[in-house]
Scaffold this motif. Structure first.
Motif, PDB file in Angstrom:
ATOM      1  N   LEU A  56       4.469  -3.211 -10.708  1.00  0.00           N
ATOM      2  CA  LEU A  56       3.144  -3.291 -11.104  1.00  0.00           C
ATOM      3  C   LEU A  56       2.571  -4.699  -9.869  1.00  0.00           C
ATOM      4  O   LEU A  56       3.639  -5.372  -9.486  1.00  0.00           O
ATOM      5  N   CYS A  57       1.089  -4.547  -8.966  1.00  0.00           N
ATOM      6  CA  CYS A  57       0.776  -5.364  -8.623  1.00  0.00           C
ATOM      7  C   CYS A  57       1.314  -6.604  -8.799  1.00  0.00           C
ATOM      8  O   CYS A  57       0.757  -7.506  -9.840  1.00  0.00           O
ATOM      9  N   ARG A  58       2.220  -7.634  -7.938  1.00  0.00           N
ATOM     10  CA  ARG A  58       1.753  -9.256  -7.700  1.00  0.00           C
ATOM     11  C   ARG A  58       1.227  -9.866  -6.813  1.00  0.00           C
ATOM     12  O   ARG A  58       0.587 -11.168  -6.755  1.00  0.00           O
ATOM     13  N   CYS A  59       0.751  -9.427  -6.299  1.00  0.00           N
ATOM     14  CA  CYS A  59      -0.464  -9.868  -4.825  1.00  0.00           C
ATOM     15  C   CYS A  59      -1.412  -9.870  -5.806  1.00  0.00           C
ATOM     16  O   CYS A  59      -2.737 -10.552  -4.550  1.00  0.00           O
ATOM     17  N   GLY A  60      -2.451  -9.513  -5.845  1.00  0.00           N
ATOM     18  CA  GLY A  60      -4.085  -9.500  -6.380  1.00  0.00           C
ATOM     19  C   GLY A  60      -4.633  -8.200  -6.127  1.00  0.00           C
ATOM     20  O   GLY A  60      -5.741  -9.036  -6.550  1.00  0.00           O
ATOM     21  N   HIS A  61      -4.510  -7.461  -5.524  1.00  0.00           N
ATOM     22  CA  HIS A  61      -4.855  -7.276  -4.420  1.00  0.00           C
ATOM     23  C   HIS A  61      -5.719  -5.274  -4.401  1.00  0.00           C
ATOM     24  O   HIS A  61      -5.976  -5.359  -3.616  1.00  0.00           O
ATOM     25  N   SER A  62      -4.311  -4.805  -5.308  1.00  0.00           N
ATOM     26  CA  SER A  62      -4.071  -3.800  -4.955  1.00  0.00           C
ATOM     27  C   SER A  62      -5.241  -3.489  -5.535  1.00  0.00           C
ATOM     28  O   SER A  62      -6.416  -3.772  -6.425  1.00  0.00           O
ATOM     29  N   LYS A  63      -6.000  -1.922  -5.381  1.00  0.00           N
ATOM     30  CA  LYS A  63      -7.105  -1.599  -5.264  1.00  0.00           C
ATOM     31  C   LYS A  63      -7.228  -0.588  -6.527  1.00  0.00           C
ATOM     32  O   LYS A  63      -7.853   0.157  -7.064  1.00  0.00           O
ATOM     33  N   PHE A  67      -1.588  -1.607 -11.133  1.00  0.00           N
ATOM     34  CA  PHE A  67      -0.225  -0.738 -10.242  1.00  0.00           C
ATOM     35  C   PHE A  67      -0.245  -0.865  -9.059  1.00  0.00           C
ATOM     36  O   PHE A  67      -1.391  -1.176  -8.406  1.00  0.00           O
ATOM     37  N   CYS A  68       0.732  -1.072  -8.288  1.00  0.00           N
ATOM     38  CA  CYS A  68       1.000  -1.191  -6.814  1.00  0.00           C
ATOM     39  C   CYS A  68       0.445  -0.387  -6.317  1.00  0.00           C
ATOM     40  O   CYS A  68       0.649   0.621  -6.616  1.00  0.00           O
ATOM     41  N   ASP A  69      -0.578  -0.729  -4.950  1.00  0.00           N
ATOM     42  CA  ASP A  69      -1.184   0.999  -3.987  1.00  0.00           C
ATOM     43  C   ASP A  69      -0.064   0.307  -2.533  1.00  0.00           C
ATOM     44  O   ASP A  69      -0.799   0.556  -1.791  1.00  0.00           O
ATOM     45  N   LEU A  70      -0.135  -0.615  -2.707  1.00  0.00           N
ATOM     46  CA  LEU A  70       0.953  -1.135  -1.302  1.00  0.00           C
ATOM     47  C   LEU A  70      -0.245  -2.354   0.199  1.00  0.00           C
ATOM     48  O   LEU A  70       1.006  -2.161   0.968  1.00  0.00           O
ATOM     49  N   THR A  71      -0.658  -2.387  -0.741  1.00  0.00           N
ATOM     50  CA  THR A  71      -1.917  -3.209  -0.501  1.00  0.00           C
ATOM     51  C   THR A  71      -1.494  -4.576   0.363  1.00  0.00           C
ATOM     52  O   THR A  71      -1.466  -5.342   1.116  1.00  0.00           O
ATOM     53  N   HIS A  72       0.145  -4.646  -0.093  1.00  0.00           N
ATOM     54  CA  HIS A  72       0.857  -6.274   0.055  1.00  0.00           C
ATOM     55  C   HIS A  72       0.919  -5.680   0.864  1.00  0.00           C
ATOM     56  O   HIS A  72       1.319  -7.081   1.719  1.00  0.00           O
ATOM     57  N   ASN A  73       1.263  -4.935   1.655  1.00  0.00           N
ATOM     58  CA  ASN A  73       1.754  -5.105   3.218  1.00  0.00           C
ATOM     59  C   ASN A  73       0.862  -5.478   3.844  1.00  0.00           C
ATOM     60  O   ASN A  73       1.147  -6.057   5.280  1.00  0.00           O
TER      61      ASN A  73
HETATM   62  S1  FES Z   1       2.099  -6.229  -5.012  1.00  0.00           S
HETATM   63 FE1  FES Z   1       0.066  -5.796  -5.101  1.00  0.00          FE
HETATM   64  S2  FES Z   1      -0.584  -4.291  -4.138  1.00  0.00           S
HETATM   65 FE2  FES Z   1       1.855  -4.423  -3.961  1.00  0.00          FE
END
Ligand code: FES
Length: 226
Positions: A56-63, A67-73
Protein backbone atom coordinates in the motif's frame (compact mmCIF):
# COMPACT_ATOMS: atom_id res chain seq x y z
CA UNK A 1 -4.48 -6.77 22.74
CA UNK A 2 -3.93 -10.37 21.59
CA UNK A 3 -3.15 -10.92 17.92
CA UNK A 4 -6.18 -12.62 16.32
CA UNK A 5 -4.44 -13.93 13.21
CA UNK A 6 -0.76 -14.77 13.50
CA UNK A 7 -0.16 -14.64 9.73
CA UNK A 8 -1.27 -11.04 9.37
CA UNK A 9 1.25 -8.25 9.61
CA UNK A 10 1.96 -4.80 8.20
CA UNK A 11 5.63 -4.21 7.51
CA UNK A 12 6.79 -0.63 7.01
CA UNK A 13 9.41 -0.42 4.28
CA UNK A 14 12.12 2.21 4.70
CA UNK A 15 11.06 5.28 2.67
CA UNK A 16 8.61 3.02 0.86
CA UNK A 17 5.22 1.34 1.17
CA UNK A 18 3.40 -0.74 3.74
CA UNK A 19 3.73 -4.40 2.82
CA UNK A 20 0.68 -6.25 4.07
CA UNK A 21 1.00 -9.98 4.76
CA UNK A 22 -1.48 -12.71 5.57
CA UNK A 23 -4.50 -12.00 3.36
CA UNK A 24 -5.79 -8.92 5.18
CA UNK A 25 -9.19 -7.79 3.80
CA UNK A 26 -9.09 -4.30 2.22
CA UNK A 27 -12.04 -2.02 1.61
CA UNK A 28 -13.07 1.62 1.22
CA UNK A 29 -14.58 3.23 4.32
CA UNK A 30 -16.37 6.50 3.75
CA UNK A 31 -17.04 9.06 6.49
CA UNK A 32 -20.68 10.12 6.68
CA UNK A 33 -20.94 13.84 7.60
CA UNK A 34 -23.79 15.85 9.06
CA UNK A 35 -24.76 19.33 7.78
CA UNK A 36 -21.89 20.91 9.73
CA UNK A 37 -19.31 18.49 8.37
CA UNK A 38 -18.98 16.56 11.63
CA UNK A 39 -18.95 12.79 11.25
CA UNK A 40 -21.94 10.64 12.18
CA UNK A 41 -20.81 7.20 11.05
CA UNK A 42 -19.23 5.06 8.37
CA UNK A 43 -20.38 3.83 5.01
CA UNK A 44 -18.60 0.70 3.76
CA UNK A 45 -17.57 1.06 0.14
CA UNK A 46 -15.81 -1.08 -2.44
CA UNK A 47 -14.13 -4.27 -1.30
CA UNK A 48 -10.87 -5.17 -3.02
CA UNK A 49 -10.13 -8.73 -4.18
CA UNK A 50 -8.41 -10.61 -1.38
CA UNK A 51 -4.64 -10.88 -1.86
CA UNK A 52 -2.22 -12.81 0.32
CA UNK A 53 0.35 -10.00 0.11
CA UNK A 54 0.23 -6.45 -1.24
CA UNK A 55 1.99 -3.08 -1.00
CA UNK A 56 0.00 0.00 0.00
CA UNK A 57 1.27 3.45 -0.94
CA UNK A 58 2.67 5.41 2.02
CA UNK A 59 4.10 8.42 0.15
CA UNK A 60 0.81 9.68 -1.30
CA UNK A 61 2.06 9.89 -4.88
CA UNK A 62 1.31 6.53 -6.45
CA UNK A 63 -0.71 6.63 -9.66
CA UNK A 64 -2.24 3.28 -8.73
CA UNK A 65 -3.51 4.13 -5.23
CA UNK A 66 -4.12 2.52 -2.88
CA UNK A 67 -1.26 0.37 -4.13
CA UNK A 68 2.39 1.36 -4.46
CA UNK A 69 3.76 1.85 -7.98
CA UNK A 70 7.33 2.67 -6.87
CA UNK A 71 6.89 6.43 -7.35
CA UNK A 72 8.34 6.81 -3.84
CA UNK A 73 11.76 6.20 -5.40
CA UNK A 74 11.33 8.99 -7.96
CA UNK A 75 10.27 11.56 -5.37
CA UNK A 76 12.87 10.51 -2.79
CA UNK A 77 10.14 9.99 -0.21
CA UNK A 78 11.30 10.47 3.38
CA UNK A 79 9.23 8.02 5.41
CA UNK A 80 11.19 8.34 8.64
CA UNK A 81 9.14 7.08 11.56
CA UNK A 82 8.91 9.66 14.35
CA UNK A 83 6.00 8.37 16.47
CA UNK A 84 6.45 7.60 20.15
CA UNK A 85 7.05 3.95 20.93
CA UNK A 86 5.62 4.31 24.43
CA UNK A 87 2.42 2.30 25.08
CA UNK A 88 -0.84 4.21 24.63
CA UNK A 89 -1.52 4.36 28.37
CA UNK A 90 1.86 5.97 29.08
CA UNK A 91 1.16 8.71 26.54
CA UNK A 92 -2.37 9.48 27.68
CA UNK A 93 -3.19 12.88 29.11
CA UNK A 94 -5.12 13.04 32.42
CA UNK A 95 -8.27 11.01 32.03
CA UNK A 96 -11.75 12.49 31.74
CA UNK A 97 -13.89 10.83 34.41
CA UNK A 98 -17.59 10.09 34.03
CA UNK A 99 -20.13 8.46 36.35
CA UNK A 100 -19.21 4.92 35.26
CA UNK A 101 -16.60 5.29 32.52
CA UNK A 102 -13.28 7.05 32.03
CA UNK A 103 -11.69 8.32 28.84
CA UNK A 104 -8.01 8.28 27.88
CA UNK A 105 -6.79 10.62 25.17
CA UNK A 106 -3.54 10.71 23.17
CA UNK A 107 -3.88 13.84 21.05
CA UNK A 108 -0.91 13.22 18.67
CA UNK A 109 -2.82 10.21 17.30
CA UNK A 110 -5.74 12.34 16.11
CA UNK A 111 -6.66 11.66 12.46
CA UNK A 112 -9.21 14.52 12.33
CA UNK A 113 -12.10 12.20 11.58
CA UNK A 114 -14.40 14.66 13.43
CA UNK A 115 -16.54 12.24 15.45
CA UNK A 116 -15.74 13.58 18.93
CA UNK A 117 -17.05 17.16 18.57
CA UNK A 118 -20.59 16.31 17.50
CA UNK A 119 -23.60 16.78 19.84
CA UNK A 120 -21.68 18.68 22.51
CA UNK A 121 -18.47 16.67 22.28
CA UNK A 122 -17.43 13.42 23.85
CA UNK A 123 -15.79 14.96 26.93
CA UNK A 124 -18.85 16.91 28.16
CA UNK A 125 -21.18 14.03 27.33
CA UNK A 126 -18.98 11.64 29.30
CA UNK A 127 -19.20 13.77 32.44
CA UNK A 128 -23.00 13.51 32.23
CA UNK A 129 -23.17 9.95 30.94
CA UNK A 130 -25.58 8.78 33.64
CA UNK A 131 -28.08 10.18 31.10
CA UNK A 132 -28.67 7.25 28.67
CA UNK A 133 -28.73 9.56 25.62
CA UNK A 134 -25.39 11.11 26.52
CA UNK A 135 -23.92 7.70 27.24
CA UNK A 136 -25.02 6.55 23.78
CA UNK A 137 -23.27 9.54 22.18
CA UNK A 138 -20.06 8.80 24.09
CA UNK A 139 -20.01 5.13 23.04
CA UNK A 140 -20.71 6.03 19.41
CA UNK A 141 -18.18 8.85 19.15
CA UNK A 142 -15.35 6.91 20.80
CA UNK A 143 -16.16 3.64 19.06
CA UNK A 144 -16.23 5.27 15.62
CA UNK A 145 -12.92 7.10 16.13
CA UNK A 146 -10.68 5.24 13.68
CA UNK A 147 -7.38 6.42 15.15
CA UNK A 148 -7.80 5.00 18.63
CA UNK A 149 -6.90 8.43 20.01
CA UNK A 150 -9.77 8.02 22.46
CA UNK A 151 -10.14 4.91 24.62
CA UNK A 152 -12.94 4.16 27.10
CA UNK A 153 -12.75 1.97 30.16
CA UNK A 154 -15.37 1.05 32.72
CA UNK A 155 -14.75 1.71 36.41
CA UNK A 156 -13.19 -1.74 36.77
CA UNK A 157 -10.63 -0.79 34.14
CA UNK A 158 -12.03 -3.00 31.39
CA UNK A 159 -11.70 -1.65 27.86
CA UNK A 160 -14.93 -0.74 26.07
CA UNK A 161 -14.03 -1.36 22.44
CA UNK A 162 -15.93 -2.18 19.27
CA UNK A 163 -15.34 -5.68 17.90
CA UNK A 164 -13.39 -5.69 14.64
CA UNK A 165 -12.28 -8.48 12.40
CA UNK A 166 -8.69 -7.85 11.29
CA UNK A 167 -8.95 -5.65 8.19
CA UNK A 168 -7.79 -2.38 6.63
CA UNK A 169 -10.19 0.39 5.71
CA UNK A 170 -9.14 3.00 3.14
CA UNK A 171 -10.67 6.14 4.65
CA UNK A 172 -12.37 8.48 2.20
CA UNK A 173 -13.33 11.87 3.58
CA UNK A 174 -15.86 13.66 1.38
CA UNK A 175 -15.68 16.87 3.43
CA UNK A 176 -12.04 17.88 3.73
CA UNK A 177 -10.03 15.60 1.48
CA UNK A 178 -10.60 12.79 -0.93
CA UNK A 179 -8.23 10.38 0.78
CA UNK A 180 -7.81 9.83 4.48
CA UNK A 181 -5.54 7.38 6.29
CA UNK A 182 -5.48 3.59 6.50
CA UNK A 183 -7.80 2.43 9.26
CA UNK A 184 -6.12 -0.68 10.66
CA UNK A 185 -8.54 -2.75 12.73
CA UNK A 186 -8.60 -5.85 14.85
CA UNK A 187 -5.09 -6.03 16.28
CA UNK A 188 -2.88 -6.45 13.20
CA UNK A 189 0.79 -6.12 14.22
CA UNK A 190 2.65 -3.19 12.61
CA UNK A 191 6.41 -3.56 12.26
CA UNK A 192 8.65 -0.54 11.78
CA UNK A 193 11.37 -0.34 9.15
CA UNK A 194 13.92 -1.20 11.84
CA UNK A 195 12.01 -4.23 13.08
CA UNK A 196 10.19 -2.78 16.10
CA UNK A 197 6.62 -4.03 16.67
CA UNK A 198 4.38 -1.14 17.71
CA UNK A 199 1.86 -1.78 20.48
CA UNK A 200 -0.83 -4.02 19.00
CA UNK A 201 -4.14 -2.18 19.15
CA UNK A 202 -7.75 -2.65 18.08
CA UNK A 203 -7.77 0.46 15.88
CA UNK A 204 -5.10 2.80 14.61
CA UNK A 205 -4.71 5.01 11.55
CA UNK A 206 -1.60 4.93 9.37
CA UNK A 207 -0.53 7.88 7.22
CA UNK A 208 -0.92 7.36 3.47
CA UNK A 209 -0.46 10.94 2.24
CA UNK A 210 3.21 11.06 3.25
CA UNK A 211 2.78 14.32 5.21
CA UNK A 212 2.27 13.16 8.79
CA UNK A 213 4.77 14.44 11.34
CA UNK A 214 3.94 11.41 13.49
CA UNK A 215 4.75 8.63 11.03
CA UNK A 216 3.74 5.92 10.67
CA UNK A 217 0.53 7.18 12.26
CA UNK A 218 -1.83 9.73 10.75
CA UNK A 219 -1.84 13.18 12.35
CA UNK A 220 -4.56 14.68 10.18
CA UNK A 221 -2.15 16.44 7.77
CA UNK A 222 -4.08 15.03 4.78
CA UNK A 223 -6.81 17.56 5.55
CA UNK A 224 -4.51 20.48 4.68
CA UNK A 225 -4.49 19.76 0.95
CA UNK A 226 -1.43 19.39 -1.25
S1 FES B 1 4.93 4.33 -1.27
FE1 FES B 1 3.89 5.67 -2.63
S2 FES B 1 4.40 4.88 -4.58
FE2 FES B 1 5.39 3.53 -3.23
Amino acid sequence: MPVKNSKMKIKICENGPYTVYGGVPLMDQILVPDAEGLSTGWHKGKEYPLQEEYDLCRCGHSKTKPFCDLTHNEIFFDGTETASREPFDSQSEPKTIGPDMELSDVVPLCALARFCDRAGGVWDNLRASDDPEKRKIVLQEVGDCPAGRLVLRDKAGNLIEPEFEPSIGLVLDPVVAELGPLWVRGGIPIESADGYIYEVRNRVTLCRCGKSTNKPFCDGRHTNGE
